[in-house]
Scaffold this motif. Structure first.
Motif, PDB file in Angstrom:
ATOM      1  N   PHE B 172       0.907  -1.217   0.148  1.00  0.00           N
ATOM      2  CA  PHE B 172       0.174   0.087   0.048  1.00  0.00           C
ATOM      3  C   PHE B 172       0.720   1.247  -0.248  1.00  0.00           C
ATOM      4  O   PHE B 172       0.626   2.025  -0.788  1.00  0.00           O
ATOM      5  CB  PHE B 172      -0.839  -0.148   1.388  1.00  0.00           C
ATOM      6  CG  PHE B 172      -2.376   0.541   1.072  1.00  0.00           C
ATOM      7  CD1 PHE B 172      -3.136  -0.135   0.329  1.00  0.00           C
ATOM      8  CD2 PHE B 172      -2.453   1.918   1.473  1.00  0.00           C
ATOM      9  CE1 PHE B 172      -4.535   0.383   0.077  1.00  0.00           C
ATOM     10  CE2 PHE B 172      -3.741   2.303   1.294  1.00  0.00           C
ATOM     11  CZ  PHE B 172      -4.751   1.758   0.477  1.00  0.00           C
ATOM     12  N   MET B 175       2.329   1.664  -3.460  1.00  0.00           N
ATOM     13  CA  MET B 175       1.370   2.233  -4.335  1.00  0.00           C
ATOM     14  C   MET B 175       0.939   3.689  -4.334  1.00  0.00           C
ATOM     15  O   MET B 175       0.848   4.338  -5.263  1.00  0.00           O
ATOM     16  CB  MET B 175      -0.100   1.293  -3.991  1.00  0.00           C
ATOM     17  CG  MET B 175      -0.617   0.836  -5.402  1.00  0.00           C
ATOM     18  SD  MET B 175      -1.590  -0.583  -4.696  1.00  0.00           S
ATOM     19  CE  MET B 175      -2.930   0.523  -3.689  1.00  0.00           C
ATOM     20  N   ILE B 179       1.481   6.697  -7.206  1.00  0.00           N
ATOM     21  CA  ILE B 179       0.321   7.726  -7.505  1.00  0.00           C
ATOM     22  C   ILE B 179       0.925   9.012  -7.247  1.00  0.00           C
ATOM     23  O   ILE B 179       0.747  10.012  -8.222  1.00  0.00           O
ATOM     24  CB  ILE B 179      -0.739   7.473  -6.593  1.00  0.00           C
ATOM     25  CG1 ILE B 179      -1.339   5.917  -6.932  1.00  0.00           C
ATOM     26  CG2 ILE B 179      -1.980   8.435  -6.679  1.00  0.00           C
ATOM     27  CD1 ILE B 179      -2.753   5.633  -6.175  1.00  0.00           C
ATOM     28  N   ILE B 182       3.802  10.044 -10.071  1.00  0.00           N
ATOM     29  CA  ILE B 182       3.048  10.275 -11.178  1.00  0.00           C
ATOM     30  C   ILE B 182       2.265  11.410 -11.529  1.00  0.00           C
ATOM     31  O   ILE B 182       2.496  12.237 -12.493  1.00  0.00           O
ATOM     32  CB  ILE B 182       2.088   8.949 -11.732  1.00  0.00           C
ATOM     33  CG1 ILE B 182       2.978   7.490 -12.046  1.00  0.00           C
ATOM     34  CG2 ILE B 182       1.324   9.454 -12.907  1.00  0.00           C
ATOM     35  CD1 ILE B 182       2.038   6.620 -12.607  1.00  0.00           C
ATOM     36  N   THR B 183       1.507  11.664 -10.571  1.00  0.00           N
ATOM     37  CA  THR B 183       0.762  13.047 -10.297  1.00  0.00           C
ATOM     38  C   THR B 183       1.868  14.271 -10.338  1.00  0.00           C
ATOM     39  O   THR B 183       1.753  15.113 -11.179  1.00  0.00           O
ATOM     40  CB  THR B 183      -0.114  13.021  -9.260  1.00  0.00           C
ATOM     41  OG1 THR B 183      -0.724  11.842  -9.128  1.00  0.00           O
ATOM     42  CG2 THR B 183      -1.009  14.227  -9.420  1.00  0.00           C
ATOM     43  N   HIS B 186       3.198  14.678 -13.507  1.00  0.00           N
ATOM     44  CA  HIS B 186       2.462  15.480 -14.687  1.00  0.00           C
ATOM     45  C   HIS B 186       1.995  16.593 -14.436  1.00  0.00           C
ATOM     46  O   HIS B 186       2.060  17.359 -15.344  1.00  0.00           O
ATOM     47  CB  HIS B 186       1.094  14.374 -14.764  1.00  0.00           C
ATOM     48  CG  HIS B 186       0.989  13.290 -15.845  1.00  0.00           C
ATOM     49  ND1 HIS B 186       0.885  13.511 -17.085  1.00  0.00           N
ATOM     50  CD2 HIS B 186       1.412  11.883 -15.437  1.00  0.00           C
ATOM     51  CE1 HIS B 186       0.974  12.247 -17.638  1.00  0.00           C
ATOM     52  NE2 HIS B 186       1.461  11.238 -16.766  1.00  0.00           N
ATOM     53  N   TRP B 210       4.441   3.562 -12.484  1.00  0.00           N
ATOM     54  CA  TRP B 210       3.459   3.023 -13.216  1.00  0.00           C
ATOM     55  C   TRP B 210       3.536   1.578 -13.041  1.00  0.00           C
ATOM     56  O   TRP B 210       2.192   0.906 -12.747  1.00  0.00           O
ATOM     57  CB  TRP B 210       3.677   3.130 -14.894  1.00  0.00           C
ATOM     58  CG  TRP B 210       2.906   4.254 -15.164  1.00  0.00           C
ATOM     59  CD1 TRP B 210       3.417   5.286 -15.913  1.00  0.00           C
ATOM     60  CD2 TRP B 210       1.333   4.391 -15.225  1.00  0.00           C
ATOM     61  NE1 TRP B 210       2.666   6.213 -16.275  1.00  0.00           N
ATOM     62  CE2 TRP B 210       1.225   5.890 -15.695  1.00  0.00           C
ATOM     63  CE3 TRP B 210       0.391   3.861 -14.947  1.00  0.00           C
ATOM     64  CZ2 TRP B 210       0.067   6.308 -16.109  1.00  0.00           C
ATOM     65  CZ3 TRP B 210      -1.099   4.371 -14.998  1.00  0.00           C
ATOM     66  CH2 TRP B 210      -1.012   5.657 -15.559  1.00  0.00           C
ATOM     67  N   ILE B 213       1.987   1.083  -9.492  1.00  0.00           N
ATOM     68  CA  ILE B 213       0.352   1.197  -9.548  1.00  0.00           C
ATOM     69  C   ILE B 213      -0.247  -0.249 -10.282  1.00  0.00           C
ATOM     70  O   ILE B 213      -1.352  -0.469  -9.846  1.00  0.00           O
ATOM     71  CB  ILE B 213       0.035   2.293 -10.501  1.00  0.00           C
ATOM     72  CG1 ILE B 213       0.259   3.445  -9.580  1.00  0.00           C
ATOM     73  CG2 ILE B 213      -1.511   2.495 -10.736  1.00  0.00           C
ATOM     74  CD1 ILE B 213      -0.063   4.936 -10.187  1.00  0.00           C
ATOM     75  N   LEU B 214       0.299  -0.694 -11.426  1.00  0.00           N
ATOM     76  CA  LEU B 214      -0.301  -1.700 -12.152  1.00  0.00           C
ATOM     77  C   LEU B 214      -0.020  -3.304 -11.614  1.00  0.00           C
ATOM     78  O   LEU B 214      -0.787  -3.879 -11.760  1.00  0.00           O
ATOM     79  CB  LEU B 214       0.369  -1.633 -13.625  1.00  0.00           C
ATOM     80  CG  LEU B 214      -0.265  -0.354 -14.368  1.00  0.00           C
ATOM     81  CD1 LEU B 214       0.360  -0.359 -15.750  1.00  0.00           C
ATOM     82  CD2 LEU B 214      -1.609  -0.107 -14.393  1.00  0.00           C
ATOM     83  N   PRO B 217      -1.357  -3.933  -6.902  1.00  0.00           N
ATOM     84  CA  PRO B 217      -2.612  -4.415  -6.331  1.00  0.00           C
ATOM     85  C   PRO B 217      -2.876  -5.885  -6.677  1.00  0.00           C
ATOM     86  O   PRO B 217      -3.581  -6.615  -5.893  1.00  0.00           O
ATOM     87  CB  PRO B 217      -3.627  -3.587  -7.428  1.00  0.00           C
ATOM     88  CG  PRO B 217      -2.876  -2.650  -7.929  1.00  0.00           C
ATOM     89  CD  PRO B 217      -1.310  -2.945  -7.729  1.00  0.00           C
ATOM     90  N   VAL B 218      -2.363  -6.564  -7.700  1.00  0.00           N
ATOM     91  CA  VAL B 218      -2.509  -8.147  -7.869  1.00  0.00           C
ATOM     92  C   VAL B 218      -1.666  -8.781  -6.931  1.00  0.00           C
ATOM     93  O   VAL B 218      -2.133  -9.621  -6.265  1.00  0.00           O
ATOM     94  CB  VAL B 218      -1.860  -8.311  -9.225  1.00  0.00           C
ATOM     95  CG1 VAL B 218      -2.056  -9.621  -9.536  1.00  0.00           C
ATOM     96  CG2 VAL B 218      -2.267  -7.566 -10.176  1.00  0.00           C
ATOM     97  N   ILE B 254       2.990 -12.048 -11.192  1.00  0.00           N
ATOM     98  CA  ILE B 254       2.598 -11.392 -12.022  1.00  0.00           C
ATOM     99  C   ILE B 254       2.768  -9.948 -11.285  1.00  0.00           C
ATOM    100  O   ILE B 254       3.179  -8.808 -11.759  1.00  0.00           O
ATOM    101  CB  ILE B 254       0.623 -11.366 -12.056  1.00  0.00           C
ATOM    102  CG1 ILE B 254       0.525 -12.172 -13.221  1.00  0.00           C
ATOM    103  CG2 ILE B 254       0.204  -9.900 -12.755  1.00  0.00           C
ATOM    104  CD1 ILE B 254      -0.949 -12.285 -13.498  1.00  0.00           C
TER     105      ILE B 254
END
Lengths: 198, 541
Positions: B172, B175, B179, B182-183, B186, B210, B213-214, B217-218, B254
């Protein structure tokens, strides 16, 4: 220092968070599709045991709650703060109704001895056990998300009452709304996978 | 600006605001302070992990073999893995240097969500505490290996549930940091800081974020399922209930394969900062490095099943994953090529950061090439689950990420603490580090080729000599680490004051005083040139 404010940025952050939520459930959807391909007949039988009426009712309730959430944000945009509070309040209440119905369903299953590792479930074919394992994991995790969403929206309500969220600054409310819609969307996938599997 | 403000204040290190001392640090949302919080907590866990590792090696000597039981040995390699992976290498460079330097490098005052950033550190600490608790509560330290493979992880009486929950909480934290970054990239780039004017470290953080984030969660859901399985017996991974342990392996890898790119990409980014500075020359192939980071993130997400070649997947799946594994080696090779080309015809200044960065390239090449070897199915079936694998990933994770971490720390240390370390002591630390490292892990490669399986408490007499060499290597390595850390800890407290730009770097952090002030820039800079222009526009020629 001037307070830094970036509404676009905070929405971007929220969308990224939603991506992680989708992938969290994504792992479960992979497990579901794999297991369903492995046990198609058992999933069919077990799915018939679920109460589709309650499932569909709950879908309507969640969709309505998403509507009231969206309307709540529109009201905020138009400066109708009282309406906004009422509508967000309705959303939280509908979430509660959803949970109650879910609770009734789970209670009925437990009453029939259908819960993971129960004596009855161990007599069922393996595929049906897995079906119930997934059913309880996925609807349970979804239920936790509903509770979290209700918590978030309740905080929003308090912030609206205290004037922290107002028509000039309501990004948080929009982000809360996004979260609630996500919870709704996930349910829309859960409904056919479990209740309409038969 | 460089010379005038360097020695005056202690910048962000001095307490402002009402709180003082520790409380001021624990409640600060300044990205630089959070970076330093991560640094010290991470180094502490790292040393615990090192201690456990040295103990494991010790047990392989006859004299100390009965120091621990076989069962404790299982717990040791599990704990070593969990600490090193989840508490050190995964958060590693992004949490420390990403936090500290990302906003500075793109000309911002802080990350996009400073409070979330502090919250991430608390998640990290909470996860760490849970992980440590899991060692002493319930059925005792988990003995599954850091991979928590089902069905054993479902059956063992040790405290897997809590350990898995700890990994969930740490995920967590990772992750949320993703986030945030990335924000930040950008939204908070300074005027004129276009994507291709960003220093490469930012590109590597962007691709890493990225993946965080991707993929995370898995892992999170997989770990939740293990917990549910242990608590309620839902049966999804349990073959006796109709579940499938292979599904666990797939879901686990994964995440966990992309996670090795979470670990290595920021390391590569840091090296891409160090090479041009000490060659006094723009990096060779900026765009190629930027895009290779992104393509590693992309292709790296499609190679997970190369951890499972012997698990009974179909031949076809094996071949596909073998091919993809070969492909992911290409962008890594591009980077190595570019770093070396950056040195070519440069005006090379061999300072400690470059010294460690070159060591990184050397060790990473061995790690990378042994990785390609295992990507080939014919070799993989023979070396699977042997010391060869252990040697390989330590070359990548420790020789790669670890040494890049050391290099990055040496590079940015004067900026972070406003003080300089003893360069002689750091070079002195290098010799035992390098010699010990290669004795330890090259020895493992050889042992693995000879057939020594990993995670075994006992070994056959034929492996005696090899194990002795490897264990002696572990002592040298630990000695080198101690010298390195003592030199830096001493320097952080008592070292001579560093200038604003001790290395002659041209990226934005070197335009600031050391240490930088709270909120970094008095005035947000306007960028009108690329990141590594040493002749025009930069501070130094």
């Amino acid at each position: 220092m001037v307070e830094h404010r970036d509404d676009f940025g905070s929405k971007l952050g929220m969308w990224l968070f939603l991506v992680t939520e989708i992938l969290l459930f994504g792992g479960l959807f992979i497990a579901y599709s794999y297991m369903r391909a492995r046990y198609p007949v058992e999933f069919h039988h077990a799915g018939a045991e679920l109460n589709a009426t309650l499932g569909v009712t709950n879908t309507f309730i969640l969709l309505t709650s998403s509507l009231s959430m969206a309307l709540g944000i529109v009201a905020m945009q138009r400066g109708q703060e009282l309406w906004s509070r009422i509508l967000v309040g309705c959303t939280v209440l509908l979430g509660l109704v959803f949970l109650c119905i879910k609770g009734v369903e789970w209670a009925a299953k437990f009453h029939h001895g259908l819960y993971p590792d129960s004596a009855r479930i161990l007599t069922l074919p393996q595929g049906e056990r897995i079906f119930y394992g997934l059913y309880f994991s996925m609807t349970g995790l979804h239920g936790l998300h509903v509770i979290a969403g209700m918590g978030v929206l309740s905080v929003m309500l308090v912030m609206m009452l205290r004037g922290r969220i107002h028509p000039g600054h309501y990004t948080l409310l929009e982000n809360g709304g996004l979260y609630w819609h996500l919870v709704d969307v996930i349910w829309i996938f859960l409904l056919p996978l479990f209740y309409l599997a038969a | 600006m460089n010379s005038s403000t360097t020695s005056a204040g202690m910048g962000f290190l001095a307490d402002e605001g009402p709180r003082r001392g520790l409380m001021a640090w624990l409640t600060s949302t300044d990205h630089k302070r959070i970076g330093i919080l991560y640094l010290w907590s991470m180094l502490a866990f790292f040393m615990v992990g090192v201690g456990v590792g040295v103990l494991m090696r010790l047990v392989q000597l006859d004299t100390f073999h009965h120091l621990v039981t076989a069962r404790t040995y299982n717990a040791l390699f599990t704990v070593h893995g969990v600490i090193m992976i989840f508490l050190f290498v995964v958060p590693g460079l992004p949490a420390v240097f990403g936090n500290f330097f990302l906003p500075i490098l793109i000309g911002a005052k802080d990350v996009a969500f400073p409070r979330l950033n502090l919250a991430s550190w608390y998640f990290y600490i909470a996860g760490a505490i849970l992980a440590l608790l899991s060692l002493f509560t319930g059925g005792g330290a988990p003995d599954t290996g850091w991979t928590f493979y089902a069905p054993f992880s479902l059956q063992t009486g040790t405290n897997v549930t809590l350990a898995v929950f700890a990994a969930f909480v740490l995920g967590f934290s990772s992750m949320l940091t993703g986030i945030n970054f990335i924000t930040t990239i950008h939204r908070l780039r300074a005027p004129g800081m276009s994507w291709f004017r960003m220093p490469l470290f930012c590109w590597s953080l962007y691709s890493t974020s990225w993946i965080q984030i991707l993929a995370t969660p898995v892992l999170a859901i997989t770990l939740i399922l293990v917990m549910l399985e242990r608590l309620f017996g839902i049966g999804i991974f349990d073959p006796t209930k109709g579940g499938d342990p292979l599904l666990y392996q797939h879901l686990f890898w994964i995440y966990s394969h992309p996670a090795v790119y979470i670990m290595i990409l920021p390391a590569m980014g840091a090296i891409s900062e160090i090479m041009p500075t000490f060659s006094r020359k723009p990096i060779f192939g900026y765009t190629a490095i930027a895009f290779s980071s992104m393509s590693i993130a992309g292709v790296g997400s499609l190679v997970w099943a190369h951890h499972m070649f012997t698990s009974g997947m179909s031949e076809f799946a094996n071949m596909v994953f073998s091919l993809l594994t070969m492909i992911v080696a290409i962008p890594s090779a591009i980077k190595v090529f570019n770093w070396v080309s950056t040195l070519y015809k440069g005006s090379i200044d061999v300072q400690p950061p470059l010294f460690y960065a070159l060591t990184f390239i050397f060790l990473f090449c061995i790690g990378g090439l042994t990785g390609v070897m295992q990507g080939a199915l014919s070799i993989n079936v023979h070396v699977h689950d042997t010391y060869f694998i252990v040697g390989h990933f330590h070359y990548v994770m420790f020789g790669g990420t670890g040494f890049a971490f050391f290099a990055a720390l040496l590079y940015w240390f004067p900026k972070m603490f406003g003080r300089m370390y003893s360069k002689k002591l750091i070079i002195a630390a290098w010799f035992p580090l390098f010699v010990g490292f290669n004795m330890l892990y090259f020895g493992m490669l050889v042992l693995g080729m000879q057939g020594m399986p990993r995670r075994y408490y006992e070994h056959l007499p034929m492996f005696h000599a090899g194990h002795q060499v490897v264990t002696v290597g572990s002592w040298l390595l630990a000695l080198g680490l101690v010298i390195y850390l003592v030199a830096l800890i001493w320097a952080a407290r008592k070292g001579p004051r560093a200038e604003g730009n001790p290395w002659g770097g041209v990226t934005l952090e070197w335009t600031l005083p050391s240490p930088p002030i709270t909120e970094n820039f008095e005035e947000i800079p306007v960028i009108d040139h690329g990141p590594y222009e040493f002749r025009k526009g930069g501070q130094h020629g």
